[in-house]
Design a protein around this motif. Structure first.
Motif, PDB file in Angstrom:
ATOM      1  N   HIS A 223       0.884  -1.278   0.155  1.00  0.00           N
ATOM      2  CA  HIS A 223       0.079  -0.016   0.075  1.00  0.00           C
ATOM      3  C   HIS A 223       0.814   1.231   0.079  1.00  0.00           C
ATOM      4  O   HIS A 223       1.884   1.472   0.838  1.00  0.00           O
ATOM      5  CB  HIS A 223      -0.942   0.133   1.107  1.00  0.00           C
ATOM      6  N   ILE A 224       0.483   2.207  -0.912  1.00  0.00           N
ATOM      7  CA  ILE A 224       1.440   3.555  -1.065  1.00  0.00           C
ATOM      8  C   ILE A 224       1.034   4.228   0.067  1.00  0.00           C
ATOM      9  O   ILE A 224       0.155   4.414   0.541  1.00  0.00           O
ATOM     10  CB  ILE A 224       1.017   4.298  -2.211  1.00  0.00           C
ATOM     11  N   ILE A 225       2.312   4.840   1.006  1.00  0.00           N
ATOM     12  CA  ILE A 225       2.077   5.702   1.956  1.00  0.00           C
ATOM     13  C   ILE A 225       2.997   7.088   1.770  1.00  0.00           C
ATOM     14  O   ILE A 225       2.791   7.846   2.368  1.00  0.00           O
ATOM     15  CB  ILE A 225       2.748   5.032   3.300  1.00  0.00           C
ATOM     16  N   GLY A 226       3.469   6.948   0.675  1.00  0.00           N
ATOM     17  CA  GLY A 226       4.270   8.374   0.020  1.00  0.00           C
ATOM     18  C   GLY A 226       5.168   7.877  -1.153  1.00  0.00           C
ATOM     19  O   GLY A 226       4.952   7.239  -1.894  1.00  0.00           O
ATOM     20  N   ALA A 227       6.096   9.042  -1.537  1.00  0.00           N
ATOM     21  CA  ALA A 227       6.715   8.807  -2.455  1.00  0.00           C
ATOM     22  C   ALA A 227       8.242   9.571  -2.643  1.00  0.00           C
ATOM     23  O   ALA A 227       8.222  10.385  -1.614  1.00  0.00           O
ATOM     24  CB  ALA A 227       6.123   9.445  -3.654  1.00  0.00           C
ATOM     25  N   ILE A 228       9.152   9.058  -3.133  1.00  0.00           N
ATOM     26  CA  ILE A 228      10.359   9.604  -3.115  1.00  0.00           C
ATOM     27  C   ILE A 228      11.072   9.438  -4.363  1.00  0.00           C
ATOM     28  O   ILE A 228      10.986   8.559  -5.170  1.00  0.00           O
ATOM     29  CB  ILE A 228      11.401   8.808  -2.165  1.00  0.00           C
ATOM     30  N   GLY A 229      11.798  10.485  -4.842  1.00  0.00           N
ATOM     31  CA  GLY A 229      12.300  10.637  -6.361  1.00  0.00           C
ATOM     32  C   GLY A 229      13.712  11.017  -6.230  1.00  0.00           C
ATOM     33  O   GLY A 229      14.529  11.837  -5.318  1.00  0.00           O
ATOM     34  N   LEU A 230      14.525  10.707  -7.249  1.00  0.00           N
ATOM     35  CA  LEU A 230      15.995  10.984  -7.618  1.00  0.00           C
ATOM     36  C   LEU A 230      15.921  11.439  -9.056  1.00  0.00           C
ATOM     37  O   LEU A 230      15.623  10.607  -9.986  1.00  0.00           O
ATOM     38  CB  LEU A 230      16.829   9.739  -7.525  1.00  0.00           C
ATOM     39  N   HIS A 231      16.158  12.852  -9.206  1.00  0.00           N
ATOM     40  CA  HIS A 231      16.203  13.267 -10.613  1.00  0.00           C
ATOM     41  C   HIS A 231      17.621  13.747 -11.026  1.00  0.00           C
ATOM     42  O   HIS A 231      18.191  14.706 -10.554  1.00  0.00           O
ATOM     43  CB  HIS A 231      15.104  14.320 -10.575  1.00  0.00           C
ATOM     44  N   ASP A 232      17.888  13.259 -11.995  1.00  0.00           N
ATOM     45  CA  ASP A 232      19.238  13.804 -12.938  1.00  0.00           C
ATOM     46  C   ASP A 232      19.270  15.189 -13.032  1.00  0.00           C
ATOM     47  O   ASP A 232      18.391  15.637 -13.761  1.00  0.00           O
ATOM     48  CB  ASP A 232      19.442  13.049 -14.123  1.00  0.00           C
ATOM     49  N   ARG A 233      20.316  15.872 -12.509  1.00  0.00           N
ATOM     50  CA  ARG A 233      20.524  17.354 -12.791  1.00  0.00           C
ATOM     51  C   ARG A 233      21.722  17.579 -13.567  1.00  0.00           C
ATOM     52  O   ARG A 233      22.199  18.762 -13.584  1.00  0.00           O
ATOM     53  CB  ARG A 233      20.464  18.158 -11.329  1.00  0.00           C
ATOM     54  N   GLU A 234      21.950  16.656 -14.164  1.00  0.00           N
ATOM     55  CA  GLU A 234      23.380  16.669 -15.292  1.00  0.00           C
ATOM     56  C   GLU A 234      24.676  16.840 -14.528  1.00  0.00           C
ATOM     57  O   GLU A 234      24.576  17.012 -13.202  1.00  0.00           O
ATOM     58  CB  GLU A 234      23.274  18.055 -16.052  1.00  0.00           C
ATOM     59  N   ASP A 235      25.770  16.647 -14.912  1.00  0.00           N
ATOM     60  CA  ASP A 235      27.020  16.690 -14.399  1.00  0.00           C
ATOM     61  C   ASP A 235      27.348  15.806 -13.289  1.00  0.00           C
ATOM     62  O   ASP A 235      27.929  15.961 -12.258  1.00  0.00           O
ATOM     63  CB  ASP A 235      27.276  18.288 -13.904  1.00  0.00           C
ATOM     64  N   ASP A 236      26.466  14.328 -13.368  1.00  0.00           N
ATOM     65  CA  ASP A 236      26.841  13.633 -12.391  1.00  0.00           C
ATOM     66  C   ASP A 236      26.175  14.066 -11.086  1.00  0.00           C
ATOM     67  O   ASP A 236      26.634  13.498 -10.014  1.00  0.00           O
ATOM     68  CB  ASP A 236      28.428  13.312 -12.264  1.00  0.00           C
ATOM     69  N   LYS A 237      25.241  14.739 -10.761  1.00  0.00           N
ATOM     70  CA  LYS A 237      24.666  14.791  -9.685  1.00  0.00           C
ATOM     71  C   LYS A 237      22.843  14.637  -9.938  1.00  0.00           C
ATOM     72  O   LYS A 237      22.400  14.833 -11.018  1.00  0.00           O
ATOM     73  CB  LYS A 237      24.976  16.304  -9.164  1.00  0.00           C
ATOM     74  N   ALA A 238      22.275  14.554  -8.608  1.00  0.00           N
ATOM     75  CA  ALA A 238      20.789  14.332  -8.863  1.00  0.00           C
ATOM     76  C   ALA A 238      20.355  14.880  -7.502  1.00  0.00           C
ATOM     77  O   ALA A 238      20.877  15.213  -6.387  1.00  0.00           O
ATOM     78  CB  ALA A 238      20.570  12.794  -8.854  1.00  0.00           C
ATOM     79  N   GLU A 239      19.040  15.306  -7.649  1.00  0.00           N
ATOM     80  CA  GLU A 239      18.164  16.134  -6.644  1.00  0.00           C
ATOM     81  C   GLU A 239      17.257  14.904  -5.975  1.00  0.00           C
ATOM     82  O   GLU A 239      16.863  14.240  -6.792  1.00  0.00           O
ATOM     83  CB  GLU A 239      17.397  17.251  -7.412  1.00  0.00           C
ATOM     84  N   LEU A 240      17.034  14.809  -4.768  1.00  0.00           N
ATOM     85  CA  LEU A 240      16.466  13.931  -3.982  1.00  0.00           C
ATOM     86  C   LEU A 240      15.155  14.675  -3.611  1.00  0.00           C
ATOM     87  O   LEU A 240      15.317  15.993  -2.989  1.00  0.00           O
ATOM     88  CB  LEU A 240      17.010  13.483  -2.836  1.00  0.00           C
ATOM     89  N   GLY A 241      14.024  13.996  -3.523  1.00  0.00           N
ATOM     90  CA  GLY A 241      12.686  14.927  -3.067  1.00  0.00           C
ATOM     91  C   GLY A 241      11.650  13.728  -2.694  1.00  0.00           C
ATOM     92  O   GLY A 241      11.970  12.306  -3.074  1.00  0.00           O
ATOM     93  N   TYR A 242      11.026  14.031  -1.639  1.00  0.00           N
ATOM     94  CA  TYR A 242      10.074  12.995  -1.133  1.00  0.00           C
ATOM     95  C   TYR A 242       8.855  13.699  -0.377  1.00  0.00           C
ATOM     96  O   TYR A 242       8.828  14.881   0.003  1.00  0.00           O
ATOM     97  CB  TYR A 242      10.798  12.239  -0.076  1.00  0.00           C
ATOM     98  N   TRP A 243       7.974  12.818  -0.177  1.00  0.00           N
ATOM     99  CA  TRP A 243       6.571  13.292   0.801  1.00  0.00           C
ATOM    100  C   TRP A 243       6.286  12.050   1.354  1.00  0.00           C
ATOM    101  O   TRP A 243       6.291  10.978   0.799  1.00  0.00           O
ATOM    102  CB  TRP A 243       5.610  14.210  -0.079  1.00  0.00           C
ATOM    103  N   LEU A 244       5.417  12.274   2.419  1.00  0.00           N
ATOM    104  CA  LEU A 244       4.828  11.075   3.039  1.00  0.00           C
ATOM    105  C   LEU A 244       3.516  11.435   3.673  1.00  0.00           C
ATOM    106  O   LEU A 244       3.302  12.590   3.919  1.00  0.00           O
ATOM    107  CB  LEU A 244       5.915  10.630   4.118  1.00  0.00           C
ATOM    108  N   GLY A 245       2.557  10.334   3.549  1.00  0.00           N
ATOM    109  CA  GLY A 245       1.290  10.638   4.037  1.00  0.00           C
ATOM    110  C   GLY A 245       1.306  10.848   5.517  1.00  0.00           C
ATOM    111  O   GLY A 245       2.189  10.317   6.172  1.00  0.00           O
ATOM    112  N   ILE A 246       0.351  11.934   5.992  1.00  0.00           N
ATOM    113  CA  ILE A 246       0.431  12.334   7.723  1.00  0.00           C
ATOM    114  C   ILE A 246       0.565  11.082   8.433  1.00  0.00           C
ATOM    115  O   ILE A 246       1.173  11.159   9.576  1.00  0.00           O
ATOM    116  CB  ILE A 246      -0.568  13.521   7.582  1.00  0.00           C
TER     117      ILE A 246
END
Length: 175
Positions: free
Chosen positions: A77-100
């Motif tokens: 059952h999904i309780i939230g989400a998390i992502g990793l997104h390529d920002r070029e030049d060998d780096k990535a951005e992490l983002g997330y949210w979680l149900g209260i």
């Protein structure tokens, strides 16, 4: 077509977002606090917002620019989400949210540790960074728990609803 990875941790399954998740995503993100604490979650949050986000997530995966995982309990059952997104030049951005209902149980920290490992070991990133609004210090604590260090305070970095907000940026390196 390549297969989306599934990552298992002690208490969680991180897997691709699915159509069946849409009603739960909409239900979780109905709370104004998500819009108040993030730069990219609108309020009110609608089913069309969730469907658009699912499409964007699938496109990012197919184009090798990002991975957005549903954070699921062991029952799937999904309780939230998390992502990793390529920002070029060998780096990535992490983002997330979680149900209260799942806040303050260590789930995001557990998921984020697994995603950072995935980013370094499977995707070969050199640097992973994340940002949070100054008025959301709990997110900064998660970043610190996974080994990130504060890198900068970005003054008036985001304009949202006609107001400018400062962001705190954290990062971790694959050394």
């Amino acid at each position: 077509m390549k297969k989306f990875p599934v990552i298992e941790t002690e208490r969680l399954i991180l897997s691709q977002l699915e159509e069946k998740d849409v009603p739960f995503i909409v239900e979780y993100l109905q709370h104004r606090i998500y819009s108040d604490l993030t730069s990219n979650i609108p309020y009110p949050y609608t089913e069309s917002d969730a469907r658009f986000w699912l499409r964007m997530s699938k496109d990012a995966f197919e184009n090798n620019t990002g991975y957005t995982f549903g954070i699921r309990n062991k029952e799937g059952h999904i309780i939230g989400a998390i992502g990793l997104h390529d920002r070029e030049d060998d780096k990535a951005e992490l983002g997330y949210w979680l149900g209260i209902p799942y806040w303050n149980k260590g789930y995001v920290t557990e998921a984020a540790k697994a995603i950072v490992d995935f980013g370094f070991n499977e995707l070969g990133f050199h640097k992973i960074f994340a940002t949070h609004f100054i008025h959301n210090p709990a997110s900064g604590r998660i970043m610190e728990k996974i080994g990130m260090e504060q890198e900068a305070v970005l003054i008036q970095e985001i304009k949202k609803d006609g107001e400018y907000f400062d962001l705190v940026r954290y990062s971790i390196f694959n050394n």
